[in-house]
Design a protein around this motif. Structure first.
Motif, mmCIF file in Angstrom:
data_model
loop_
_atom_site.group_PDB
_atom_site.id
_atom_site.type_symbol
_atom_site.label_atom_id
_atom_site.label_comp_id
_atom_site.label_asym_id
_atom_site.label_seq_id
_atom_site.Cartn_x
_atom_site.Cartn_y
_atom_site.Cartn_z
ATOM 1 N N VAL A 97 0.850 -1.203 0.000
ATOM 2 C CA VAL A 97 0.000 0.000 0.000
ATOM 3 C C VAL A 97 0.878 1.243 0.000
ATOM 4 N N ALA A 98 1.946 1.231 0.836
ATOM 5 C CA ALA A 98 2.825 2.408 0.920
ATOM 6 C C ALA A 98 3.473 2.677 -0.433
ATOM 7 N N ILE A 99 3.932 1.608 -1.093
ATOM 8 C CA ILE A 99 4.607 1.795 -2.400
ATOM 9 C C ILE A 99 3.639 2.393 -3.419
ATOM 10 N N VAL A 100 2.415 1.853 -3.491
ATOM 11 C CA VAL A 100 1.438 2.334 -4.487
ATOM 12 C C VAL A 100 1.105 3.812 -4.238
ATOM 13 N N VAL A 101 0.867 4.167 -2.965
ATOM 14 C CA VAL A 101 0.507 5.560 -2.664
ATOM 15 C C VAL A 101 1.645 6.502 -3.052
ATOM 16 N N LEU A 102 2.878 6.102 -2.687
ATOM 17 C CA LEU A 102 4.013 6.975 -2.996
ATOM 18 C C LEU A 102 4.208 7.145 -4.503
ATOM 19 N N MET A 103 4.043 6.043 -5.233
ATOM 20 C CA MET A 103 4.218 6.121 -6.683
ATOM 21 C C MET A 103 3.220 7.066 -7.308
ATOM 22 N N ALA A 104 1.959 6.963 -6.853
ATOM 23 C CA ALA A 104 0.918 7.833 -7.405
ATOM 24 C C ALA A 104 1.268 9.293 -7.137
ATOM 25 N N LEU A 105 1.923 9.548 -6.000
ATOM 26 C CA LEU A 105 2.280 10.926 -5.658
ATOM 27 C C LEU A 105 3.448 11.458 -6.497
ATOM 28 N N VAL A 106 4.497 10.631 -6.645
ATOM 29 C CA VAL A 106 5.722 11.182 -7.233
ATOM 30 C C VAL A 106 5.830 11.036 -8.753
ATOM 31 N N MET A 107 5.097 10.086 -9.325
ATOM 32 C CA MET A 107 5.226 9.828 -10.763
ATOM 33 C C MET A 107 5.053 11.092 -11.619
ATOM 34 N N PRO A 108 3.950 11.871 -11.419
ATOM 35 C CA PRO A 108 3.809 13.067 -12.255
ATOM 36 C C PRO A 108 4.943 14.065 -12.041
ATOM 37 N N LYS A 109 5.463 14.093 -10.817
ATOM 38 C CA LYS A 109 6.533 15.055 -10.520
ATOM 39 C C LYS A 109 7.817 14.692 -11.254
ATOM 40 N N PHE A 110 8.056 13.376 -11.442
ATOM 41 C CA PHE A 110 9.263 12.965 -12.149
ATOM 42 C C PHE A 110 9.223 13.434 -13.591
ATOM 43 N N LYS A 111 8.035 13.391 -14.166
ATOM 44 C CA LYS A 111 7.877 13.851 -15.541
ATOM 45 C C LYS A 111 8.206 15.341 -15.619
ATOM 46 N N ALA A 112 7.640 16.081 -14.667
ATOM 47 C CA ALA A 112 7.876 17.526 -14.637
ATOM 48 C C ALA A 112 9.361 17.800 -14.430
ATOM 49 N N MET A 113 10.022 16.944 -13.666
ATOM 50 C CA MET A 113 11.422 17.189 -13.321
ATOM 51 C C MET A 113 12.300 17.240 -14.575
ATOM 52 N N GLN A 114 12.085 16.323 -15.531
ATOM 53 C CA GLN A 114 12.899 16.320 -16.733
ATOM 54 C C GLN A 114 12.614 17.570 -17.560
ATOM 55 N N GLN A 115 11.336 17.989 -17.582
ATOM 56 C CA GLN A 115 11.019 19.209 -18.345
ATOM 57 C C GLN A 115 11.658 20.427 -17.691
ATOM 58 N N LEU A 116 11.691 20.425 -16.361
ATOM 59 C CA LEU A 116 12.304 21.554 -15.663
ATOM 60 C C LEU A 116 13.819 21.569 -15.876
ATOM 61 N N THR A 117 14.411 20.367 -16.043
ATOM 62 C CA THR A 117 15.845 20.321 -16.358
ATOM 63 C C THR A 117 16.075 20.923 -17.749
ATOM 64 N N ASP A 118 15.179 20.632 -18.691
ATOM 65 C CA ASP A 118 15.235 21.269 -20.020
ATOM 66 C C ASP A 118 15.240 22.776 -19.865
ATOM 67 N N ASN A 119 14.359 23.244 -18.993
ATOM 68 C CA ASN A 119 14.176 24.677 -18.824
ATOM 69 C C ASN A 119 15.444 25.333 -18.276
ATOM 70 N N ILE A 120 16.085 24.662 -17.307
ATOM 71 C CA ILE A 120 17.342 25.173 -16.745
ATOM 72 C C ILE A 120 18.373 25.296 -17.865
ATOM 73 N N ASN A 121 18.444 24.244 -18.707
ATOM 74 C CA ASN A 121 19.382 24.257 -19.833
ATOM 75 C C ASN A 121 19.111 25.423 -20.752
ATOM 76 N N LEU A 122 17.809 25.638 -21.019
ATOM 77 C CA LEU A 122 17.408 26.696 -21.947
ATOM 78 C C LEU A 122 17.851 28.062 -21.439
ATOM 79 N N VAL A 123 17.553 28.326 -20.163
ATOM 80 C CA VAL A 123 17.887 29.641 -19.601
ATOM 81 C C VAL A 123 19.404 29.807 -19.540
#
Ligand SMILES: Nc1ncnc2c1ncn2[C@@H]1O[C@H](COP(=O)(O)OP(=O)(O)OP(=O)(O)O)[C@@H](O)[C@H]1O
Length: 628
Positions: free
Chosen positions: A170-196
């Motif tokens: 249960v703990a693993i499933v809840v945590l995954m649901a929380l962090v998965m979308p953030k990981f996607k955003a993280m790579q895009q934000l790394t793109d953004n850092i590169n861009l700036v």
């Protein structure tokens, strides 16, 4: 993530199968340990046991541990090897793919994102393979195996273990649901850092000149904060995982011993030792069960990011450039086109950029015959660059046809087409190297079908692959900077035509002088002249100059044109220019206004027939020049 595995080579798959065997071996050794522990416990508890027997059981336990360590070392070695050769291949494939992109694909992805995708994203995948794959294979096998060993050993203990497993899941499933979308955003934000960061570095002079450091810093701070906040969120969420696992593991131990104590209490005197020994064995196995779930949770830390990264890399690899390769080789073109070498014809061409709706060019038609000079003039934004970009197929027409040597450019094999062309872009581009290496840049004719070769070259998972790579690198190194006397003569000749020899000879090492990245150690006009020399060096059938004389003074402009007329008299020249002086001697001048041809002819003819041209001419030439 699974889809990217199709890029694994056969050798790597073989190596991974060997790793699978060593992983199973390690699990087997690990799960043997509690049995020996149980033997030793029984021996210690049984009166009259021989010390020798305890030593033998202990020795076996040591051997089993060493076996487990040996398997772990082999598995780690193979995983690291597979991950690095796979990462190398993905980088090569991605680089190759990006090379085939035209401006349309480049603007779709953005340079900054492509840099992150071929560095950071591939590192994430590599990290996952190094650590994650071992765990992903190991943890379920270990969990199932350990559960099988303890199943039926005691209902109460098994129930306690089952409850602990459910809490963890249960703990693993809840945590995954929380962090998965953030990981996607993280790579895009790394793109953004590169861009700036890239924007700041490339525009450093403007930033300084306008005292815009604070503005740039604010932009960077925002991008940096966004990334940090997301990282903090995911790291905090993941930080809960380890203490939770430990608590569950310790709780289970406590429960096993607590249940065990009451079972021992209730057991008959003769059975007490057996129950105690069972409890020791059970607790060891249940630790293994929890450990395997712990490993699974580590996989879930690495997996989401690697999965997002794999999708981003695949997005690049799966993109087919809008400009597709045609089939006609130079020989086919000569046959089909009836030897119309060096002709360029636009037949009712209209063009709209892929990301816009407004057409940039409408119904453009003209013809440039072998050896002719055709010039394009018009206000800024009238579509001159867009028009000539259609010849080397940086973009494809939306309607109509562009023909080179009498054959539609879309039918040409791209390499053969581009080998025919010397292109000088509006913004000169020089590469890190020497004057000679920049001028002789186009001296290696393109290899069609190099795709397969590069994929094979990128496979360094076998000894043969590594030998091939070394041979290729040695061949490239042998070629670099080692021009023949004839090639050196041609470099000098091209520099003469581009009026570059004088300033090159004034440089410290003449033609061997270093050129910094982007040509930052030469002036704008010098850069243009070296770009012109690079095109002339190829001795192409068609020369395209996109406003390439704009940074030259009038005298140099004239000298370059005179030298071109003499040296490249057989080449068909397409010249975009803003200055009437640059093009007034052209065989044909095409006047563009808002993407339409509003006049065509020689300078004299246009002065009489084309209002737009006359206005441009009147604004640039004196009365005497106009009537001359
Ligand atoms: N990649 C692009 N996507 C969409 N529109 C574009 C793109 N590149 C140029 N344009 C638009 O196409 C029009 C023509 O641009 P182009 O560069 O061909 O003009 P030009 O005549 O060469 O101008 P200049 O003399 O200033 O170089 C402009 O309005 C420009 O905004």
């Amino acid at each position: 993530m699974l889809r990217i595995m199709k890029y694994l080579s056969k050798a790597e798959i073989g190596q991974m199968l060997i790793a699978l065997v060593t992983i199973v071996g390690q699990i087997w050794f690990d799960l043997e340990l509690p049995d020996y522990m149980s033997d030793i416990t029984t021996l210690v508890e049984t009166p009259g046991s021989e010390m020798r027997d305890i030593w033998i059981a202990g020795g076996k336990m040591l051997l089993v541990s060493l076996g487990s360590v040996a398997c772990a070392v082999v598995t780690g070695y193979i995983a690291a090897r597979v991950a690095s050769s796979f990462g190398q291949r993905l980088r090569s494939l991605e680089f190759r793919k990006v090379e085939s992109f035209g401006p349309a694909e480049m603007s779709r992805f953005s340079t900054a994102s492509l840099i992150t995708r071929s560095t950071n994203d591939i590192t994430q995948i590599q990290m996952f393979i190094t650590m994650g794959l071992q765990m992903i294979v190991k943890s379920p096998i270990m969990a199932v195996w350990a559960i099988m060993k303890i199943a039926g050993d005691g209902f109460e203990w098994t129930l306690a273990t089952a409850i602990a497993v459910v809490i963890l899941l249960v703990a693993i499933v809840v945590l995954m649901a929380l962090v998965m979308p953030k990981f996607k955003a993280m790579q895009q934000l790394t793109d953004n850092i590169n861009l700036v960061a890239r924007e700041n570095l490339t525009g450093l002079r403007v930033v300084r000149a306008y005292n815009a450091e604070d503005y740039q810093e604010a932009k960077f701070t925002k991008a940096n904060k966004d990334l940090t906040d997301t990282q903090l969120f995911t790291n905090r969420a993941m930080a809960v995982m380890m203490p939770l696992m430990n608590t569950v593991m310790n709780g289970l131990m406590l429960a096993v011993y607590w249940i065990g104590s009451s079972l021992i209490d209730a057991a008959a005197l003769t059975d007490k030792l057996t129950v105690f020994s069972n409890m020791v064995v059970f607790s060891s196995y249940s630790v293994q069960v929890i450990m395997s779930f712990l490993m699974m949770s580590m996989v879930f830390v690495l997996w989401p990011r690697a999965d997002v990264s794999a999708q981003r890399v695949l997005e690049v690899l799966d993109t087919d450039p809008l400009v597709t390769n045609g089939r006609d080789t130079a020989a086919d073109v000569a046959r089909i086109g009836g030897n119309q070498t060096g002709t360029v014809e636009f037949r009712d061409v209209s063009f709209t950029y892929p990301d816009s709706r407004e057409p940039i060019l409408e119904h453009v038609s003209f013809e440039a015959k072998h050896g002719q000079t055709v010039a394009f003039i018009g206000a800024t934004g009238s579509g001159k660059t867009s028009l000539i970009n259609l010849v080397p197929r940086l973009y494809d027409v939306s309607a109509g046809q562009v023909l080179v040597d009498g054959v539609d450019v879309r039918d040409w094999n791209l390499t053969a087409l581009r080998d025919r062309i010397g292109y000088v872009p509006q913004k000169s581009v020089l590469f890190k190297g020497t004057v000679t290496s920049n001028v002789s840049y186009g001296d290696r004719p393109g290899k069609s079908g190099a795709d397969d070769a590069s994929v094979a070259l990128a496979d360094t998972s076998t000894a043969a692959g590594r030998r091939r790579e070394a041979a290729q690198l040695a061949a490239d190194a042998a070629h670099d900077g080692k021009l023949t006397d004839d090639e050196r003569r041609r470099v000098r000749e091209a520099a003469d035509v581009a009026q570059a020899t004088e300033f090159v000879e004034r440089m410290d090492d003449g033609f061997d002088s270093a050129i910094a990245q982007g040509g930052s150690n030469v002036s704008g006009g010098q850069k243009q002249r070296l770009s012109i020399a690079r095109a002339v060096y190829r001795n192409p059938e068609i020369l395209i100059f996109d406003d390439s004389f704009s940074a030259l003074d009038f005298a140099t402009d004239r000298n370059v044109r005179d030298a071109l007329a003499a040296h490249a008299k057989d080449a068909t020249k397409l010249i975009v220019a803003q200055r009437i002086g640059t093009i007034m001697n052209a065989d044909r001048i095409v006047v563009l206004d808002d993407g339409r041809v509003v006049g065509q002819g020689t300078h004299r003819e246009l002065l009489d027939t084309c209002d737009v041209y006359r206005q441009i001419a009147e604004s640039q030439l004196s009365k005497t020049e106009l009537t001359a």
